[in-house]
Write a protein that holds these residues in place. Structure first.
Motif: not given
Ligand SMILES: Nc1ncnc2c1ncn2[C@@H]1O[C@H](COP(=O)(O)OP(=O)(O)OP(=O)(O)O)[C@@H](O)[C@H]1O
Ligand SMILES: [Mg+2]
Lengths: 252, 270
Positions: A52, A56, A118, A195, A198, A200-201, A205, A209
């Motif tokens: 990840t 990312n 996004g 980022e 919202g 997702q990467s 994020y 997260d």
């Protein structure tokens, strides 16, 4: 020899000392609240292995350079125009001065409303963060082009379009470059903010997260990556600048 | 009106004719400065003329109007019988601070003027090399301006101007920022180039020796308001020996003229 060694060694020693102090402070707190460097590195290795980290980082870099590039494509020509045409500059100056102090983060609710969630809102925030430094330094650089260069161009019968291309742009280049420099800093700083809207990467994020799972070590790992990448981009920029400067004979 | 100046060869056709030339600047407070007034001057084709005078007497203003950088407030300048509308590659101005482009090499700076005239790059390069050879700078062709001495920089500016073969060269204190040795060498150099090219030269200086060494005619200017005081013909053959008695003779005359100016200025101040 010793001088050169000190040149490299001392900054590295300071970084090491910083790590030491960090570790020391971490001893007094539960790791879930204040993770030390070892915990951070472990988290970093974890995301590096599960992949990840790379995906990312990649998406963050893409967003950053898209926002940065868009700002460059619009701000530099606009800056040249405003720098050359005093009339237009005076017309638009109040507008620029009103928009400039608004933090790109203040735009984030609107950015989400307009662009959804996004990549788009993140790119928009980065764009805003880069745009004004680029625009303002370009205007200043163009205004401070020595009058004698313009006189020489006029004397040899160079038209205004060619004067911009052959004289003003290269003469203003060092100034424009410093704007591009500042924009790297401000743009990268606002990457995380963008980022967090919202997406997702991305590295921003990754931090959001990690917060949702209370992985403070992962938050620190994300911060570390952002810092190191920022340094890398800045150094790359410097190298590019030196290269162009040497080619153009301005870098002394 | 004392200053209607006819050159040593008035039988030659006049190249530059200034009539009733005047320049006023409006200050921020609403006042007006008369930078130059009542200039009547005629310069022959191929002539070398120096403008001298104390600081602020309007030398720069006058030469800028003749070259077309500044529009006159009154009067007009004709070059080859045509009124001057603006700067033009046929009349090149050389500035004290050279005006070289630091991002271009020496060669690139000379090529700039030629390409501006629409010459193709290979042709422009060939011509630029020729001109650099003429000013003795072939070896420095690929250096950047910050790598060469100030004397060389001014020679590059001269080469850039000569490359486009202008019929008039305007020079505003071109050697003022140079050391004495370089200045003397460049004075000889500009005379040599003038003799080869037979370009009309209008040269501003505040160095009286420089004016006597170079000019066929010296235009003496006075300030407040800027005007032509007198025109002096220097009847010495080239090359001129700066230590020669004839040279000193002109020197004394010129010094006297300016002492006279000091006296008038003092009187008018009372
Ligand atoms: N752009 C300007 N605006 C207002 N006044 C000006 C401007 N340019 C020149 N002047 C004034 O006009 C007068 C003549 O100036 P000019 O620069 O022509 O003198 P100069 O003989 O070239 O002096 P120097 O030997 O110092 O170069 C001066 O009083 C100056 O203050
Ligand atoms: Mg002057």
């Amino acid at each position: 020899m010793w001088h050169r060694l000190g040149h490299w060694l001392l900054p590295v020693l300071i970084l090491v000392a910083f790590g030491g102090v960090w570790q020391l402070i971490a001893l007094f707190y539960p790791p879930a609240l204040f993770p030390g460097p070892t915990a951070t590195i472990e988290a970093l290795i974890e995301v590096a292995i599960n992949g990840t980290l790379w995906s990312n980082t990649w998406i963050s870099l893409v967003r950053f350079f898209t926002g940065y590039g868009l700002a460059l494509l619009i701000a530099i020509p606009l800056g040249l125009l405003f720098g050359c045409v005093g009339f237009l500059r005076r017309l638009f100056d109040p507008l620029i001065q009103v928009l400039r102090p608004i933090s790109p983060i203040a735009w984030s609710p609107l950015a989400v409303l307009w662009f959804g969630i996004g990549s788009a809102p993140a790119i928009y925030i980065i764009f805003l963060a880069c745009f004004f430094p680029m625009l303002l330094t370009t205007i200043t650089a163009v205004k401070s082009v020595p009058a004698v260069y313009l006189k020489v161009a006029r004397n040899f019968g160079v038209g205004s379009g060619m004067t911009v291309l052959l004289v003003i742009l290269p003469a203003a280049f060092p100034g424009i470059m410093s704007g591009l420099h500042i924009a790297v800093g401000t743009g990268w700083i606002h990457l995380v903010a963008g980022e967090m809207l919202g997406a997702q990467s991305g590295l921003g994020y990754m931090i959001v997260d990690a917060r949702n799972f209370l992985r403070t070590d992962m938050i620190m790992a994300g911060m570390l990556v952002i810092g190191v990448l920022g340094l890398g981009i800045y150094r790359g920029m410097r190298a590019l600048e030196d290269l162009i400067g040497r080619q153009w004979g301005i870098g002394v | 009106m004392s200053a209607i100046a006819a050159g040593p060869g008035d039988q030659l056709k006049p190249k530059i004719v200034a009539t009733g030339l005047e320049k006023r600047y409006c200050s921020a407070r609403g006042g007006e400065t008369v930078a130059v007034m009542g200039v009547e001057l005629s310069i022959c084709a191929g002539e070398f003329v120096c403008l001298v005078g104390p600081s602020g007497c309007g030398k720069t203003t006058l030469i800028q109007m003749m070259c077309g950088f500044e529009p006159p407030s009154a009067g007009r300048v004709l070059i080859d019988g045509e009124p001057i509308q603006g700067p033009n590659p046929d009349h090149i101005m050389i500035f004290q601070d050279y005006g070289l482009f630091p991002w271009r090499t020496v060669l690139g700076n000379v090529v700039f003027g030629l390409e501006a005239l629409g010459m193709s790059t290979p042709e422009a390069k060939a011509r630029a090399h020729e001109t650099l050879q003429l000013v003795g700078l072939s070896a420095a062709a690929h250096q950047h301006p910050h790598q060469i001495s100030s004397g060389m920089k001014q020679r590059v500016a001269i080469a850039r101007a000569l490359a486009v073969e202008p019929s008039v060269l305007f020079m505003d204190e071109p050697f003022a920022a140079l050391d004495a040795f370089t200045r003397l060498r460049l004075q000889d150099e500009i005379l040599r180039l003038w003799e080869v090219k037979r370009t009309t030269v209008v040269f501003v200086t505040h160095d009286l020796d420089e004016a006597i060494a170079l000019a066929q005619r010296v235009v003496l200017m006075a300030s407040s308001p800027g005007r032509i005081q007198r025109v002096m013909t220097i009847g010495l053959p080239y090359p001129r020996e700066r230590t020669h008695t004839d040279f000193s003779e002109y020197r004394r005359e010129l010094f006297e003229a300016f002492h006279l100016l000091h006296a008038t200025a003092a009187n008018s101040a009372v």
